[in-house]
Scaffold this motif. Sequence first.
Motif, PDB file in Angstrom:
ATOM      1  N   PRO A  71       0.797  -1.235   0.000  1.00 12.34           N
ATOM      2  CA  PRO A  71       0.000   0.000   0.000  1.00 12.34           C
ATOM      3  C   PRO A  71       0.829   1.283   0.000  1.00 12.34           C
ATOM      4  O   PRO A  71       0.321   2.344  -0.378  1.00 12.34           O
ATOM      5  N   ASN A  72       2.104   1.208   0.396  1.00 15.60           N
ATOM      6  CA  ASN A  72       2.925   2.424   0.454  1.00 15.60           C
ATOM      7  C   ASN A  72       3.908   2.548  -0.706  1.00 15.60           C
ATOM      8  O   ASN A  72       4.796   3.413  -0.669  1.00 15.60           O
ATOM      9  N   GLU A 121       5.107   5.657   6.989  1.00 16.54           N
ATOM     10  CA  GLU A 121       4.639   5.018   5.754  1.00 16.54           C
ATOM     11  C   GLU A 121       5.806   4.802   4.782  1.00 16.54           C
ATOM     12  O   GLU A 121       5.902   3.770   4.124  1.00 16.54           O
ATOM     13  N   GLU A 151      -3.317   8.878   1.952  1.00 18.02           N
ATOM     14  CA  GLU A 151      -2.435   7.704   1.837  1.00 18.02           C
ATOM     15  C   GLU A 151      -1.098   8.114   1.191  1.00 18.02           C
ATOM     16  O   GLU A 151      -1.095   8.944   0.263  1.00 18.02           O
ATOM     17  N   LYS A 153       2.512   7.112  -0.726  1.00 16.12           N
ATOM     18  CA  LYS A 153       3.165   6.074  -1.538  1.00 16.12           C
ATOM     19  C   LYS A 153       4.505   6.584  -2.061  1.00 16.12           C
ATOM     20  O   LYS A 153       4.600   7.716  -2.540  1.00 16.12           O
TER      21      LYS A 153
END
Length: 206
Positions: A71-72, A121, A151, A153
Motif C-alpha cells: 500500500p505504500n 509510511e 495515503e 506512496k
Amino acid sequence: MGDGQKNYTSNPKDYKLLEEVGYGASATVYRAIHLPYNEVVAVKCLDLDRCGSNLDDIRREAQILSLIDHPNVIRAFCSFVVDCNLWVVMPFMAEGSCLHLMKIAYPDGFEESAIGSILKETLNALEYLHRHGHIHRDVKAGNILVDSTGEVKLADFGVSASMFDRGDRQRSRNTFVGTPCWMAPEVLQPGTGYDFKWHWRGEGEK
Ligand SMILES: Nc1ncnc2c1ncn2[C@@H]1O[C@H](COP(=O)(O)OP(=O)(O)OP(=O)(O)O)[C@@H](O)[C@H]1O
C-alpha cells in the motif's frame, strides 16, 4: 482508485490525457482518464530519447512497478510504448508530492505529527522494497506522493538497483545516482559502494 485486479489496457486511445501534474528529468506526468473504466489515473510519459538510462533500465523500472504489491509503494497498472515515449499508468495521487505540498501549503515545513506519519509510511515502503531485494536510491520529498485520502506512496524507480544484481548492474551500485542534497555520504564518495543502509542513513539525516 484503481483496483489491482482490473485489466488496464495497453492502448493509448483508451487514455485521455488531461493536465500536466508534474515533471522530472526524463518524464512528464499527466492526470488522465482511463476511458473504458471512466477512472482517473496518472500517466507518466518517459521520453526514451531524453532518458539517460538504457532501455534495459527502463524496462526494469516498468517491471518492478508492475510487480509491486504494497500500500505504500506506487505500482504500475500497465506500461507500453507510444512513439518515442514509454507510458506508465499508475494510481493518481491527487495531493501530489510532499515537496509540492510543502511549496504550496506548508512553507515552514509539515507539523511534527505529519512528519512522523509520512516517515512511518515511507519506512514501511522501504522495508518492503528491501525485503524484495530493491534499493530505491532516490528517496526524497518529490518522490513521496499523497492521495486524496492522505495515503502515502513512494514513487519513481528510475534509479533503483537490485541487491541481487551481478556483473555490470552490481557495478552500477557504485555509481553516482540520485539527488545530491538527499544523498548519503557514501554515495557521494566514488568507489565505496553502498547497500540497504543507505536508505536508513538518508532518511535519518533528512
Ligand atoms: N502517480 C502520480 N500521481 C500524481 N502525481 C504524480 C504521480 N507520479 C508523479 N507525480 C508528479 O510528477 C512529479 C515527477 O514524477 P517522477 O519523479 O516520477 O518523474 P521523474 O522524471 O522520474 O523525476 P526525477 O527527475 O526525480 O527522476 C512528481 O514529483 C509528482 O509531483
